[in-house]
Design a protein around this motif. Structure first.
Motif, PDB file in Angstrom:
ATOM      1  N   GLU A 135      40.342  20.981  17.846  1.00 53.34           N
ATOM      2  CA  GLU A 135      41.341  21.796  18.517  1.00 53.34           C
ATOM      3  C   GLU A 135      41.758  22.963  17.615  1.00 53.34           C
ATOM      4  N   ALA A 136      42.483  23.884  18.213  1.00 51.90           N
ATOM      5  CA  ALA A 136      43.064  24.999  17.460  1.00 51.90           C
ATOM      6  C   ALA A 136      44.552  25.052  17.784  1.00 51.90           C
ATOM      7  N   VAL A 137      45.390  24.832  16.798  1.00 55.99           N
ATOM      8  CA  VAL A 137      46.826  24.720  17.043  1.00 55.99           C
ATOM      9  C   VAL A 137      47.465  26.069  17.354  1.00 55.99           C
ATOM     10  N   ASP A 138      46.755  27.175  17.111  1.00 60.03           N
ATOM     11  CA  ASP A 138      47.325  28.496  17.330  1.00 60.03           C
ATOM     12  C   ASP A 138      46.961  29.076  18.690  1.00 60.03           C
ATOM     13  N   CYS A 139      46.377  28.258  19.569  1.00 59.23           N
ATOM     14  CA  CYS A 139      45.951  28.757  20.878  1.00 59.23           C
ATOM     15  C   CYS A 139      46.126  27.666  21.926  1.00 59.23           C
ATOM     16  N   TYR A 140      46.900  27.967  22.986  1.00 59.68           N
ATOM     17  CA  TYR A 140      47.137  26.984  24.042  1.00 59.68           C
ATOM     18  C   TYR A 140      45.836  26.525  24.700  1.00 59.68           C
ATOM     19  N   GLY A 141      44.870  27.437  24.780  1.00 63.43           N
ATOM     20  CA  GLY A 141      43.630  27.114  25.466  1.00 63.43           C
ATOM     21  C   GLY A 141      42.687  26.230  24.683  1.00 63.43           C
ATOM     22  N   ALA A 142      42.991  25.969  23.413  1.00 58.64           N
ATOM     23  CA  ALA A 142      42.093  25.168  22.579  1.00 58.64           C
ATOM     24  C   ALA A 142      42.760  23.862  22.156  1.00 58.64           C
ATOM     25  N   VAL A 143      43.579  23.319  23.044  1.00 57.65           N
ATOM     26  CA  VAL A 143      44.267  22.056  22.815  1.00 57.65           C
ATOM     27  C   VAL A 143      43.957  21.125  23.984  1.00 57.65           C
ATOM     28  N   VAL A 144      43.787  19.843  23.710  1.00 59.97           N
ATOM     29  CA  VAL A 144      43.568  18.864  24.774  1.00 59.97           C
ATOM     30  C   VAL A 144      44.928  18.478  25.360  1.00 59.97           C
ATOM     31  N   TRP A 145      45.179  18.910  26.593  1.00 59.67           N
ATOM     32  CA  TRP A 145      46.434  18.599  27.270  1.00 59.67           C
ATOM     33  C   TRP A 145      46.280  17.336  28.104  1.00 59.67           C
ATOM     34  N   PRO A 146      47.383  16.658  28.420  1.00 56.49           N
ATOM     35  CA  PRO A 146      47.297  15.415  29.208  1.00 56.49           C
ATOM     36  C   PRO A 146      46.558  15.563  30.531  1.00 56.49           C
ATOM     37  N   SER A 147      46.647  16.732  31.154  1.00 55.03           N
ATOM     38  CA  SER A 147      45.955  16.940  32.430  1.00 55.03           C
ATOM     39  C   SER A 147      44.445  16.761  32.296  1.00 55.03           C
ATOM     40  N   ALA A 148      43.892  17.178  31.163  1.00 45.65           N
ATOM     41  CA  ALA A 148      42.455  17.013  30.933  1.00 45.65           C
ATOM     42  C   ALA A 148      42.094  15.538  30.844  1.00 45.65           C
ATOM     43  N   LEU A 149      42.938  14.742  30.200  1.00 46.41           N
ATOM     44  CA  LEU A 149      42.683  13.304  30.096  1.00 46.41           C
ATOM     45  C   LEU A 149      42.731  12.646  31.468  1.00 46.41           C
ATOM     46  N   VAL A 150      43.680  13.074  32.289  1.00 46.01           N
ATOM     47  CA  VAL A 150      43.783  12.538  33.652  1.00 46.01           C
ATOM     48  C   VAL A 150      42.508  12.819  34.435  1.00 46.01           C
ATOM     49  N   LEU A 151      42.001  14.050  34.333  1.00 45.15           N
ATOM     50  CA  LEU A 151      40.791  14.411  35.076  1.00 45.15           C
ATOM     51  C   LEU A 151      39.571  13.675  34.549  1.00 45.15           C
ATOM     52  N   CYS A 152      39.459  13.529  33.235  1.00 45.68           N
ATOM     53  CA  CYS A 152      38.340  12.770  32.656  1.00 45.68           C
ATOM     54  C   CYS A 152      38.347  11.327  33.131  1.00 45.68           C
ATOM     55  N   TYR A 153      39.516  10.724  33.123  1.00 45.17           N
ATOM     56  CA  TYR A 153      39.646   9.329  33.551  1.00 45.17           C
ATOM     57  C   TYR A 153      39.274   9.188  35.026  1.00 45.17           C
ATOM     58  N   PHE A 154      39.714  10.142  35.849  1.00 42.15           N
ATOM     59  CA  PHE A 154      39.388  10.107  37.269  1.00 42.15           C
ATOM     60  C   PHE A 154      37.883  10.191  37.498  1.00 42.15           C
ATOM     61  N   LEU A 155      37.227  11.112  36.804  1.00 41.45           N
ATOM     62  CA  LEU A 155      35.778  11.268  36.973  1.00 41.45           C
ATOM     63  C   LEU A 155      35.036  10.003  36.559  1.00 41.45           C
ATOM     64  N   GLU A 156      35.476   9.399  35.466  1.00 45.44           N
ATOM     65  CA  GLU A 156      34.814   8.192  34.980  1.00 45.44           C
ATOM     66  C   GLU A 156      35.010   7.014  35.923  1.00 45.44           C
ATOM     67  N   MET A 157      36.188   6.889  36.493  1.00 51.07           N
ATOM     68  CA  MET A 157      36.508   5.726  37.314  1.00 51.07           C
ATOM     69  C   MET A 157      36.070   5.875  38.774  1.00 51.07           C
ATOM     70  N   ASN A 158      35.600   7.040  39.163  1.00 50.76           N
ATOM     71  CA  ASN A 158      35.236   7.266  40.565  1.00 50.76           C
ATOM     72  C   ASN A 158      33.796   7.754  40.712  1.00 50.76           C
ATOM     73  N   VAL A 159      32.923   7.237  39.859  1.00 46.46           N
ATOM     74  CA  VAL A 159      31.531   7.697  39.871  1.00 46.46           C
ATOM     75  C   VAL A 159      30.797   7.304  41.153  1.00 46.46           C
ATOM     76  N   LYS A 160      31.211   6.224  41.798  1.00 45.82           N
ATOM     77  CA  LYS A 160      30.536   5.824  43.033  1.00 45.82           C
ATOM     78  C   LYS A 160      30.910   6.751  44.184  1.00 45.82           C
ATOM     79  N   GLN A 161      32.181   7.110  44.252  1.00 47.67           N
ATOM     80  CA  GLN A 161      32.643   7.973  45.346  1.00 47.67           C
ATOM     81  C   GLN A 161      32.259   9.427  45.116  1.00 47.67           C
ATOM     82  N   TYR A 162      32.333   9.864  43.854  1.00 41.26           N
ATOM     83  CA  TYR A 162      31.998  11.241  43.506  1.00 41.26           C
ATOM     84  C   TYR A 162      30.941  11.225  42.404  1.00 41.26           C
ATOM     85  N   ASN A 163      29.706  11.042  42.837  1.00 38.02           N
ATOM     86  CA  ASN A 163      28.588  10.920  41.904  1.00 38.02           C
ATOM     87  C   ASN A 163      28.241  12.286  41.324  1.00 38.02           C
TER      88      ASN A 163
END
Length: 233
Positions: free
Chosen positions: A29-57
């Protein structure tokens, strides 16, 4: 969605570790740039993609992420078998490419691409509609207090075809975000899939409306207005 942190005192480059799709993913990450930080929303989307591989392959699907930031979401989509194009502003592409390369090389069915995308700018040139065949558009925390919300809406509209599915995770902070959702609904059918009240985060699924019901004559007007406003900045 747990994360671990490795300080620079131990390794040459600090990184955070995440575990998705059976892999440890190391993100710088880069602490001096908002765009280079892992925000909670990204974790939510990653988890969704991983847990819904059958429905959204994701296997062999064409996927584009807008506002990819550190690249975590694009990495997870790649590990799930997708053809991924990760996009962001030019100043973020170096770190984005670094994270994607170190976490996908020799691990993915398709090597992901990294490409510059400034919302609303040179879309016809860099992403011509004739070649936009994206099955999915991914976006995590791209709506916040910045002056380019109209350009973001134009970009969503430009990249979508009738069958494209958008997965969009949003953290609500200010009234401006609510207004953007209302504007978004003018062009897209929006469905709330999940909500995380403690984080003030919602996960949406969206698809392009029928042109007649979406009011596209009006959409051309706000597109011209947004582009004109940007040129005056």
């Amino acid at each position: 969605m747990a994360r671990c942190f490795a300080p620079t005192l131990i390794t040459t480059t600090s990184w955070e570790g995440f575990h998705f799709v059976g892999h440890e993913i190391r993100i710088t990450e880069a602490v001096d740039c908002y765009g280079a930080v892992v925000w909670p929303s990204a974790l939510v989307l990653c988890y969704f993609l991983e847990m819904n591989v059958k429905q959204y392959n994701m296997v062999d699907k064409n996927v584009i992420e807008i506002g990819a930031g550190t690249g975590l979401v694009s990495i997870v989509a790649s590990l799930l078998g997708a053809h991924v194009t990760a996009t962001d502003l030019p100043e973020l592409l170096g770190n984005l490419q670094y994270n994607i390369s170190r976490n996908t090389k020799m691990k993915c069915k398709h090597l992901p691409q990294v490409k510059e995308l400034s919302w609303g700018v040179a879309l016809d040139k860099n992403f011509p509609r004739s070649s936009n065949n994206f099955d999915y558009i991914l976006a995590a925390d791209v709506v916040y207090a910045h002056p380019f919300l109209e350009e973001l809406l134009i970009t969503f509209d430009h990249l979508c075809k009738e069958t494209t599915i958008i997965f969009w995770v949003m953290k609500f902070r200010l009234e401006k975000e609510n207004k953007f959702v209302d504007r978004f609904k003018e062009l897209f059918d929006l469905e709330e899939i999940s909500s995380f009240p403690s984080l003030n985060i919602k996960l949406y699924k969206a698809m392009k409306k029928n042109p007649r019901s979406a009011g596209y004559p009006q959409s051309r007007a706000w597109k011209a207005k947004a582009i004109s406003s940007r040129l005056l900045l």
